[in-house]
Design a protein around this motif. Structure first.
Motif, PDB file in Angstrom:
ATOM      1  N   THR A 242       0.837  -1.213   0.000  1.00 17.81           N
ATOM      2  CA  THR A 242       0.000   0.000   0.000  1.00 17.81           C
ATOM      3  C   THR A 242       0.863   1.250   0.000  1.00 17.81           C
ATOM      4  O   THR A 242       0.617   2.211  -0.743  1.00 17.81           O
ATOM      5  CB  THR A 242      -0.925  -0.006   1.222  1.00 17.81           C
ATOM      6  OG1 THR A 242      -1.757  -1.184   1.186  1.00 17.81           O
ATOM      7  CG2 THR A 242      -1.801   1.234   1.226  1.00 17.81           C
ATOM      8  N   LEU A 245       2.423   1.673  -3.397  1.00 23.28           N
ATOM      9  CA  LEU A 245       1.492   2.247  -4.374  1.00 23.28           C
ATOM     10  C   LEU A 245       1.358   3.758  -4.167  1.00 23.28           C
ATOM     11  O   LEU A 245       1.270   4.532  -5.129  1.00 23.28           O
ATOM     12  CB  LEU A 245       0.127   1.571  -4.249  1.00 23.28           C
ATOM     13  CG  LEU A 245       0.051   0.121  -4.767  1.00 23.28           C
ATOM     14  CD1 LEU A 245      -1.314  -0.483  -4.455  1.00 23.28           C
ATOM     15  CD2 LEU A 245       0.310   0.089  -6.273  1.00 23.28           C
ATOM     16  N   THR A 246       1.344   4.152  -2.875  1.00 24.13           N
ATOM     17  CA  THR A 246       1.286   5.597  -2.593  1.00 24.13           C
ATOM     18  C   THR A 246       2.507   6.307  -3.151  1.00 24.13           C
ATOM     19  O   THR A 246       2.418   7.408  -3.721  1.00 24.13           O
ATOM     20  CB  THR A 246       1.189   5.830  -1.079  1.00 24.13           C
ATOM     21  OG1 THR A 246       0.026   5.167  -0.573  1.00 24.13           O
ATOM     22  CG2 THR A 246       1.099   7.313  -0.769  1.00 24.13           C
ATOM     23  N   GLN A 247       3.645   5.654  -2.998  1.00 20.90           N
ATOM     24  CA  GLN A 247       4.867   6.253  -3.524  1.00 20.90           C
ATOM     25  C   GLN A 247       4.881   6.277  -5.053  1.00 20.90           C
ATOM     26  O   GLN A 247       5.426   7.200  -5.667  1.00 20.90           O
ATOM     27  CB  GLN A 247       6.086   5.503  -2.980  1.00 20.90           C
ATOM     28  CG  GLN A 247       6.281   5.720  -1.477  1.00 20.90           C
ATOM     29  CD  GLN A 247       7.347   4.817  -0.897  1.00 20.90           C
ATOM     30  OE1 GLN A 247       7.676   3.794  -1.495  1.00 20.90           O
ATOM     31  NE2 GLN A 247       7.861   5.185   0.270  1.00 20.90           N
ATOM     32  N   VAL A 248       4.281   5.266  -5.679  1.00 22.39           N
ATOM     33  CA  VAL A 248       4.163   5.272  -7.141  1.00 22.39           C
ATOM     34  C   VAL A 248       3.293   6.445  -7.594  1.00 22.39           C
ATOM     35  O   VAL A 248       3.596   7.133  -8.576  1.00 22.39           O
ATOM     36  CB  VAL A 248       3.593   3.933  -7.647  1.00 22.39           C
ATOM     37  CG1 VAL A 248       3.220   4.035  -9.122  1.00 22.39           C
ATOM     38  CG2 VAL A 248       4.600   2.818  -7.439  1.00 22.39           C
ATOM     39  N   GLU A 249       2.193   6.673  -6.857  1.00 26.21           N
ATOM     40  CA  GLU A 249       1.338   7.815  -7.186  1.00 26.21           C
ATOM     41  C   GLU A 249       2.091   9.127  -7.018  1.00 26.21           C
ATOM     42  O   GLU A 249       1.961  10.058  -7.822  1.00 26.21           O
ATOM     43  CB  GLU A 249       0.096   7.810  -6.287  1.00 26.21           C
ATOM     44  CG  GLU A 249      -0.850   6.649  -6.570  1.00 26.21           C
ATOM     45  CD  GLU A 249      -2.022   6.625  -5.620  1.00 26.21           C
ATOM     46  OE1 GLU A 249      -2.055   7.481  -4.706  1.00 26.21           O
ATOM     47  OE2 GLU A 249      -2.898   5.754  -5.766  1.00 26.21           O
ATOM     48  N   ARG A 250       2.871   9.191  -5.968  1.00 30.73           N
ATOM     49  CA  ARG A 250       3.675  10.389  -5.753  1.00 30.73           C
ATOM     50  C   ARG A 250       4.711  10.556  -6.871  1.00 30.73           C
ATOM     51  O   ARG A 250       4.948  11.669  -7.360  1.00 30.73           O
ATOM     52  CB  ARG A 250       4.371  10.298  -4.405  1.00 30.73           C
ATOM     53  CG  ARG A 250       5.294  11.482  -4.122  1.00 30.73           C
ATOM     54  CD  ARG A 250       6.027  11.275  -2.827  1.00 30.73           C
ATOM     55  NE  ARG A 250       7.131  12.208  -2.712  1.00 30.73           N
ATOM     56  CZ  ARG A 250       8.130  12.083  -1.848  1.00 30.73           C
ATOM     57  NH1 ARG A 250       8.159  11.050  -1.037  1.00 30.73           N
ATOM     58  NH2 ARG A 250       9.093  12.980  -1.803  1.00 30.73           N
ATOM     59  N   THR A 252       4.393   9.517  -9.928  1.00 28.80           N
ATOM     60  CA  THR A 252       3.642   9.987 -11.099  1.00 28.80           C
ATOM     61  C   THR A 252       3.365  11.478 -11.007  1.00 28.80           C
ATOM     62  O   THR A 252       3.486  12.223 -11.986  1.00 28.80           O
ATOM     63  CB  THR A 252       2.321   9.210 -11.225  1.00 28.80           C
ATOM     64  OG1 THR A 252       2.609   7.812 -11.307  1.00 28.80           O
ATOM     65  CG2 THR A 252       1.550   9.643 -12.450  1.00 28.80           C
ATOM     66  N   ASP A 253       2.992  11.917  -9.801  1.00 30.93           N
ATOM     67  CA  ASP A 253       2.723  13.340  -9.590  1.00 30.93           C
ATOM     68  C   ASP A 253       3.980  14.174  -9.816  1.00 30.93           C
ATOM     69  O   ASP A 253       3.923  15.274 -10.383  1.00 30.93           O
ATOM     70  CB  ASP A 253       2.189  13.554  -8.176  1.00 30.93           C
ATOM     71  CG  ASP A 253       1.846  15.018  -7.915  1.00 30.93           C
ATOM     72  OD1 ASP A 253       0.834  15.487  -8.460  1.00 30.93           O
ATOM     73  OD2 ASP A 253       2.597  15.674  -7.173  1.00 30.93           O
ATOM     74  N   GLU A 256       4.517  14.457 -13.605  1.00 32.25           N
ATOM     75  CA  GLU A 256       3.560  15.398 -14.198  1.00 32.25           C
ATOM     76  C   GLU A 256       3.906  16.832 -13.821  1.00 32.25           C
ATOM     77  O   GLU A 256       3.788  17.761 -14.635  1.00 32.25           O
ATOM     78  CB  GLU A 256       2.144  15.053 -13.735  1.00 32.25           C
ATOM     79  CG  GLU A 256       1.618  13.743 -14.306  1.00 32.25           C
ATOM     80  CD  GLU A 256       0.220  13.420 -13.806  1.00 32.25           C
ATOM     81  OE1 GLU A 256      -0.253  14.160 -12.916  1.00 32.25           O
ATOM     82  OE2 GLU A 256      -0.379  12.440 -14.296  1.00 32.25           O
ATOM     83  N   GLY A 312       1.271  17.489  -4.110  1.00 29.56           N
ATOM     84  CA  GLY A 312       2.487  16.814  -4.568  1.00 29.56           C
ATOM     85  C   GLY A 312       3.699  17.717  -4.503  1.00 29.56           C
ATOM     86  O   GLY A 312       4.794  17.291  -4.124  1.00 29.56           O
TER      87      GLY A 312
END
Length: 424
Positions: A242, A245-250, A252-253, A256, A312
């Motif tokens: 979990t 996954l949070t770090q993957v989202e970060r 991605t942010d 971007e 982010g």
């Protein structure tokens, strides 16, 4: 181009010389001939007048008496009725200019001058005209060479500038040539060089920022994945997955955000968010790294603060400060939150030696580093903070205290249609 300019200028000058020179020669030849004829006519009348006056006064009229009255190189013949013909000078041969005058006593005076004298005078005039024409041609050639160099040399310089731009050297030359059209081209090339330089700088800056900002999330993600590979506990695996996954989202942010700033650094996606969530996220991500070196990271201060910004980006700023404390600081790292005016403030401090005095306010400049590091972390953090209207400052050097100031209310923005303010 030089050859064409010289040839065209020389051709124009030769045409002008041919047209006006020939006309001048014709006019001068006629003028000299007419002038010679008028001089002979005048001398014939003058001699006739002298002979008349001597005949009226019953004086002698002889060649010796009249010899001083006849111009040199001329021949005079006086015919008096009932007397012998009087000749003064040597009678010329060939083509001559002659004039006849009749006196009141019936005498006739003939004056002759060799046409060769006119020919010599015409020759001298033609020589002068030829020398002037030659000087005009020489001056035209020199002027054409100067003008050709003035026009061709700038074009060569501009071609070299364009070639340098194509080869990746975007330095503007700021050289002008006092020719409006060429100066306009030089202005355009210099402006293009400056734009290319800015683009190359932005690309290099994007690469450096990406390398720096992606390193921390990737390192943290690697640590989480290592934790998963080393444990057999399903709950631990789930928890670490979990967080990963949070770090993957970060991550991605971060990507971007980097791309957005590369397109337009002024573009922001600020929203109102819970500051506690971002701080807690950073604590969870960095605690394993701090535990690995025997240090602690804690938070304190006012809770349930709201701030305006990009979550982010704020996370990236805090991560840069926490990482900076991990690498260069010492002891416990503390994140303190407080409110000042209409701003929420997050302070990051540690128990280390602080920032060297020789760095001071330059700590936020790119390539400025107190130890072996990239020297762009704090500069990137400051840019991220300012992109959403916040600011990052160093309040104290020893012990070090960095403060992130974030607005607590959304700024007003005017719409393009009616000009009325709207709240973002």
């Amino acid at each position: 181009m030089r050859r064409r300019l010289i040839q065209s200028t020389l051709a124009v000058v030769l045409v002008v010389i041919a047209v006006f020179g020939v006309s001048l020669v014709i006019v001068e030849t006629r003028t000299i001939s007419n002038s010679a004829q008028e001089r002979v006519d005048s001398e014939a009348l003058r001699l006739a007048s002298i002979v008349d006056s001597r005949l009226v006064g019953s004086e002698d009229v002889t060649a010796e008496i009249l010899r001083d009255q006849v111009t040199q190189d001329r021949y005079a013949e006086i015919r008096i009725p009932g007397r012998t013909v009087i000749q003064v000078g040597t009678e010329p041969r060939g083509d001559v200019i002659k004039a006849t005058a009749r006196g009141e006593e019936g005498e006739t005076v003939l004056v002759q001058e060799p046409r060769s004298t006119v020919t010599r005078e015409v020759g001298r005039t033609l020589l002068i005209i030829g020398l002037v024409a030659l000087l005009a041609v020489i001056a035209a050639v020199l002027l054409a060479i100067r003008q050709a160099n003035r026009l061709a040399s700038p074009l060569t310089d501009l071609a070299e500038t364009a070639e340098r731009l194509g080869s990746g050297d975007p330095r503007p030359r700021h050289k002008r040539y006092a020719v409006p059209e060429l100066d306009r081209v030089a202005d355009v090339l210099d402006a293009s060089a400056e734009r290319i330089a800015r683009m190359l700088t932005a690309e290099r800056r994007l690469a450096a920022d990406a390398s720096h900002q992606l390193r921390t999330p990737l390192t943290a993600l690697s640590m989480r994945l290592e934790e998963i590979t080393l444990t057999d506990d399903p709950d631990t695996v789930k928890e670490e997955a979990t967080i990963a996954l949070t770090q993957v989202e970060r991550l991605t942010d971060v990507v971007e955000r980097l791309l957005t700033n590369a397109r337009d650094p002024r573009t922001g996606s600020a929203v109102t968010f819970d500051l506690d969530e971002v701080i807690q996220q950073q604590l969870e991500e960095w605690r394993p790294a701090y535990r690995g070196v025997g240090r602690a990271i804690v938070s304190s201060g006012k809770r349930h603060l709201r701030a305006v910004g990009t979550p982010g980006a704020v996370a990236q700023v805090l991560a840069a400060l926490i990482e900076n404390s991990l690498m260069h600081g010492g002891g416990t790292v503390a994140l303190r939150t407080r409110v000042t005016g209409n701003q929420s403030v997050v302070e990051v401090t540690d128990e280390g030696p602080g920032v060297p005095a020789d760095l001071g306010a330059r700590i936020f400049e790119r390539a400025i580093s107190g130890r072996n590091s990239t020297g762009i972390g704090l500069a990137v953090a400051r840019d991220l903070a300012e992109a959403d209207g916040g600011r990052l400052e160093m309040l104290q050097t020893q012990p070090p205290i960095f403060a992130l100031f974030l607005s607590r209310t959304a700024p007003q923005k005017r719409t393009a249609e009616d000009g009325e303010p709207t709240v973002r």
